[in-house]
Design an enzyme around this catalytic site. Structure first.
Site, PDB file in Angstrom:
ATOM      1  N   GLY A  15      50.397  47.944 184.751  1.00 44.17           N
ATOM      2  CA  GLY A  15      51.594  47.247 184.258  1.00 44.17           C
ATOM      3  C   GLY A  15      51.431  45.743 184.415  1.00 44.17           C
ATOM      4  O   GLY A  15      50.989  45.272 185.466  1.00 44.17           O
ATOM      5  N   ARG A  76      46.275  51.211 180.072  1.00 43.40           N
ATOM      6  CA  ARG A  76      45.966  52.264 181.045  1.00 43.40           C
ATOM      7  C   ARG A  76      44.920  53.144 180.366  1.00 43.40           C
ATOM      8  O   ARG A  76      45.248  53.946 179.509  1.00 43.40           O
ATOM      9  CB  ARG A  76      47.236  53.025 181.410  1.00 43.40           C
ATOM     10  CG  ARG A  76      48.192  52.130 182.206  1.00 43.40           C
ATOM     11  CD  ARG A  76      49.367  52.863 182.813  1.00 43.40           C
ATOM     12  NE  ARG A  76      50.001  52.026 183.825  1.00 43.40           N
ATOM     13  CZ  ARG A  76      51.271  51.600 183.779  1.00 43.40           C
ATOM     14  NH1 ARG A  76      52.045  51.926 182.782  1.00 43.40           N
ATOM     15  NH2 ARG A  76      51.760  50.856 184.762  1.00 43.40           N
ATOM     16  N   GLY A 108      46.694  51.984 190.893  1.00 44.12           N
ATOM     17  CA  GLY A 108      45.925  52.802 189.940  1.00 44.12           C
ATOM     18  C   GLY A 108      44.664  52.049 189.522  1.00 44.12           C
ATOM     19  O   GLY A 108      43.572  52.626 189.454  1.00 44.12           O
ATOM     20  N   ILE A 131      54.889  44.232 189.958  1.00 43.80           N
ATOM     21  CA  ILE A 131      56.224  43.815 190.409  1.00 43.80           C
ATOM     22  C   ILE A 131      56.726  44.693 191.552  1.00 43.80           C
ATOM     23  O   ILE A 131      57.679  44.340 192.233  1.00 43.80           O
ATOM     24  CB  ILE A 131      57.260  43.833 189.259  1.00 43.80           C
ATOM     25  CG1 ILE A 131      57.452  45.239 188.690  1.00 43.80           C
ATOM     26  CG2 ILE A 131      56.894  42.840 188.173  1.00 43.80           C
ATOM     27  CD1 ILE A 131      58.712  45.388 187.837  1.00 43.80           C
ATOM     28  N   ARG A 159      78.034  41.301 187.584  1.00 41.52           N
ATOM     29  CA  ARG A 159      79.173  41.149 188.507  1.00 41.52           C
ATOM     30  C   ARG A 159      80.365  40.474 187.806  1.00 41.52           C
ATOM     31  O   ARG A 159      81.514  40.818 188.060  1.00 41.52           O
ATOM     32  CB  ARG A 159      78.748  40.355 189.751  1.00 41.52           C
ATOM     33  CG  ARG A 159      79.782  40.374 190.849  1.00 41.52           C
ATOM     34  CD  ARG A 159      79.290  39.649 192.082  1.00 41.52           C
ATOM     35  NE  ARG A 159      78.371  40.446 192.873  1.00 41.52           N
ATOM     36  CZ  ARG A 159      78.708  41.482 193.626  1.00 41.52           C
ATOM     37  NH1 ARG A 159      79.954  41.883 193.693  1.00 41.52           N
ATOM     38  NH2 ARG A 159      77.802  42.128 194.331  1.00 41.52           N
ATOM     39  N   MET A 174      63.517  48.812 188.752  1.00 48.16           N
ATOM     40  CA  MET A 174      62.180  49.426 188.809  1.00 48.16           C
ATOM     41  C   MET A 174      61.636  49.452 190.231  1.00 48.16           C
ATOM     42  O   MET A 174      62.317  49.046 191.175  1.00 48.16           O
ATOM     43  CB  MET A 174      61.229  48.669 187.898  1.00 48.16           C
ATOM     44  CG  MET A 174      61.333  49.051 186.449  1.00 48.16           C
ATOM     45  SD  MET A 174      60.035  48.216 185.505  1.00 48.16           S
ATOM     46  CE  MET A 174      60.145  49.120 183.967  1.00 48.16           C
TER      47      MET A 174
HETATM   48  O1  F6P Z   1      54.341  49.457 188.218  1.00 46.07           O
HETATM   49  C1  F6P Z   1      55.161  48.612 187.501  1.00 46.07           C
HETATM   50  C2  F6P Z   1      56.213  49.404 186.751  1.00 46.07           C
HETATM   51  O2  F6P Z   1      57.005  48.496 186.010  1.00 46.07           O
HETATM   52  C3  F6P Z   1      57.092  50.306 187.629  1.00 46.07           C
HETATM   53  O3  F6P Z   1      58.093  49.590 188.310  1.00 46.07           O
HETATM   54  C4  F6P Z   1      57.594  51.300 186.621  1.00 46.07           C
HETATM   55  O4  F6P Z   1      57.907  52.521 187.246  1.00 46.07           O
HETATM   56  C5  F6P Z   1      56.419  51.452 185.689  1.00 46.07           C
HETATM   57  O5  F6P Z   1      55.613  50.301 185.841  1.00 46.07           O
HETATM   58  C6  F6P Z   1      56.782  51.620 184.240  1.00 46.07           C
HETATM   59  O6  F6P Z   1      55.617  51.881 183.547  1.00 46.07           O
HETATM   60  P1  F6P Z   1      55.491  51.793 181.951  1.00 46.07           P
HETATM   61  O7  F6P Z   1      55.485  50.340 181.585  1.00 46.07           O
HETATM   62  O8  F6P Z   1      54.201  52.472 181.662  1.00 46.07           O
HETATM   63  O9  F6P Z   1      56.695  52.479 181.396  1.00 46.07           O
END
Ligand code: F6P
Length: 328
Positions: A15, A76, A108, A131, A159, A174
Site C-alpha cells: 500500500g 502487490r 508483506g 500508514i 464533529r 484503517m
Molecule cells: O496497509 C495499508 C492499508 O491501507 C490498510 O490500512 C488497509 O487495511 C489496506 O491497506 C487496504 O488495502 P487495499 O488498498 O489493497 O484495499
C-alpha cells in the site's frame, strides 16, 4: 566499508504511504552523494520481474519530497510469490549489474525481500512505509503521522455536523490488524470511545459508556472504530446495535477509507523518510543486509527483517486510560 556496492535499485511496494517519495529521493540523493549509481524500479516487485528499471540522477527526484502516493507506483505482485518470478527478478538485477536493493513497504513487502535475500544471497534493506504503523523495530513507519493528521482533520469536520444534529457518529479508520491509527487519532480528535483490535472491551462496555455520555449532558459523540476491531460486528452492525439498544441516539456511520493514504506528507514523515533513506544507503555501504531501517527514541536503528516481520508493534495501552479519563 563495502566498496563492492556500486549500483543499487530502489522500489516501493504494498500500500502506498505519504513519505514514500521523500524516501526514494533520499535513497537516490545519498547514493549519488556516495558515488553509487541508483536505479528506480517501477511497479514494485512486478517491475523487478518485468525489467521496468530506470537510471535516476540527483535531478530525477526534484520536487517530490512533498508529493503523496508513490511516483514509482506500487503493486502487490503474485508472481513474486513464486520461485520462478523471483528468479526472473534476480536475473534482471544481475543483467542491470545491481549490487543491492532497497525496498520501501510494509511487512508483506519485507517478507518478499527476506525470501529473496535468502534464496539468492542478494543484499536487501527495508524502509518501513505504511500508514498502519504496525512494523516491529521502529516507533514510526512512513505515512503514519500524515494519516493520523488526515483522520483528525476529517473527524473535526464530522464533529461539526454531529454536534449540529445531536448525533452519534461511528467513524471507521484503517490500520489493518493494528489500532495505532484509531487510538492516536481518536485521542487527538477527542473521541468518546475508541475500538481497537488489541483490546476488545466488549459491546456491553460500549453501551455503558454511551449511556454515561448521554446522562452527562453530551448531545453528540464520536466513536472511532479500527477496521480490525474484535467486537465481531462491522461498523454498520455496531451502529445498528447501538441504535437498537439506545434508541435515543441518532446514529450515523462514516468509513474514511483510502483518503487516509493520500495527501502531501507531514513534515514529520518527510524528515523520517529523509533520515531512513540516508541510513539505508549508509548501512548498505557498511555491509549490512537483510535488515530494516527504523527509528527508536529519535535514533536510527537496524532490525533483522525476520524480526520486523514476526515481531509485534505494541500499542501504548496507557492511551486507552487517557481516553477513559478524558471522555467523561
Ligand atoms: O496497509 C495499508 C492499508 O491501507 C490498510 O490500512 C488497509 O487495511 C489496506 O491497506 C487496504 O488495502 P487495499 O488498498 O489493497 O484495499
Amino acid at each position: 566499508m563495502n566498496e563492492t556496492i556500486k549500483r543499487i535499485a530502489v522500489l516501493t511496494s504494498g500500500g502506498d504511504a505519504p513519505g514514500m517519495n521523500a524516501a526514494v529521493r533520499a535513497v537516490v540523493r545519498s547514493s549519488v552523494f556516495y558515488q553509487i549509481e541508483c536505479y528506480a524500479v517501477y511497479q514494485g516487485y512486478q517491475g523487478l520481474i518485468d525489467g521496468n528499471f530506470k537510471e535516476f540522477s540527483a535531478r530525477s527526484v526534484n520536487n517530490i519530497v512533498n508529493k503523496g502516493g508513490t511516483l514509482l507506483k506500487s503493486a502487490r505482485s503474485l508472481e513474486f510469490r513464486t520461485p520462478e518470478g523471483r528468479k526472473r527478478a534476480y536475473d534482471n538485477l544481475i543483467k542491470h549489474e545491481i549490487d543491492a536493493l532497497v525496498v520501501i513497504g510494509g511487512d508483506g513487502s519485507f517478507t518478499g525481500a527476506m525470501i529473496f535475500q535468502n534464496e539468492f544471497n542478494f543484499p536487501v534493506i527495508g524502509i518501513p512505509g505504511t500508514i498502519d504503523n504496525d512494523i516491529f523495530g521502529t516507533q514510526f513507519t512512513l505515512g503514519y503521522d500524515t494519516a493520523i493528521n488526515t483522520v483528525i482533520d476529517v473527524i473535526d469536520k464530522i464533529r461539526d455536523t454531529a454536534s449540529s444534529h445531536n448525533r452519534l457518529f461511528f467513524v471507521e479508520v484503517m490500520g489493518r490488524d493494528a489500532g495505532h491509527i484509531a487510538l492516536n487519532s481518536g485521542i487527538g480528535a477527542g473521541a468518546e470511545e475508541i475500538l481497537i483490535p488489541e483490546e476488545n472491551r466488549g459491546l456491553e462496555q460500549l453501551l455503558e459508556s454511551l449511556k454515561k455520555s448521554e446522562k452527562s449532558g453530551k448531545s453528540s459523540s464520536i466513536v472511532v472504530v479500527a477496521e480490525g476491531d474484535k467486537t465481531g460486528k462491522n461498523v454498520f452492525e455496531l451502529a445498528a446495535y447501538v441504535e437498537k439498544n439506545l434508541p435515543y441516539y441518532e446514529v450515523r456511520v462514516s468509513v474514511l477509507g483510502h483518503m487516509q493514504r493520500g495527501g502531501s506528507p507531514s513534515c514529520f514523515d518527510r524528515v523520517l523518510a529523509s533520515r531512513m533513506g540516508v541510513h539505508a544507503v549508509e548501512s548498505l555501504r557498511d555491509g549490512k543486509s537483510n535488515v530494516m531501517v527504523g527509528v527508536m527514541n529519535d535514533t536510527m536503528k537496524l532490525t533483522p527483517l525476520e524480526h520486523a516481520i514476526k515481531g509485534k508493534s505494541e500499542i501504548n495501552k496507557d492511551l486507552l486510560r487517557v481516553t477513559d479519563i478524558l471522555s467523561i
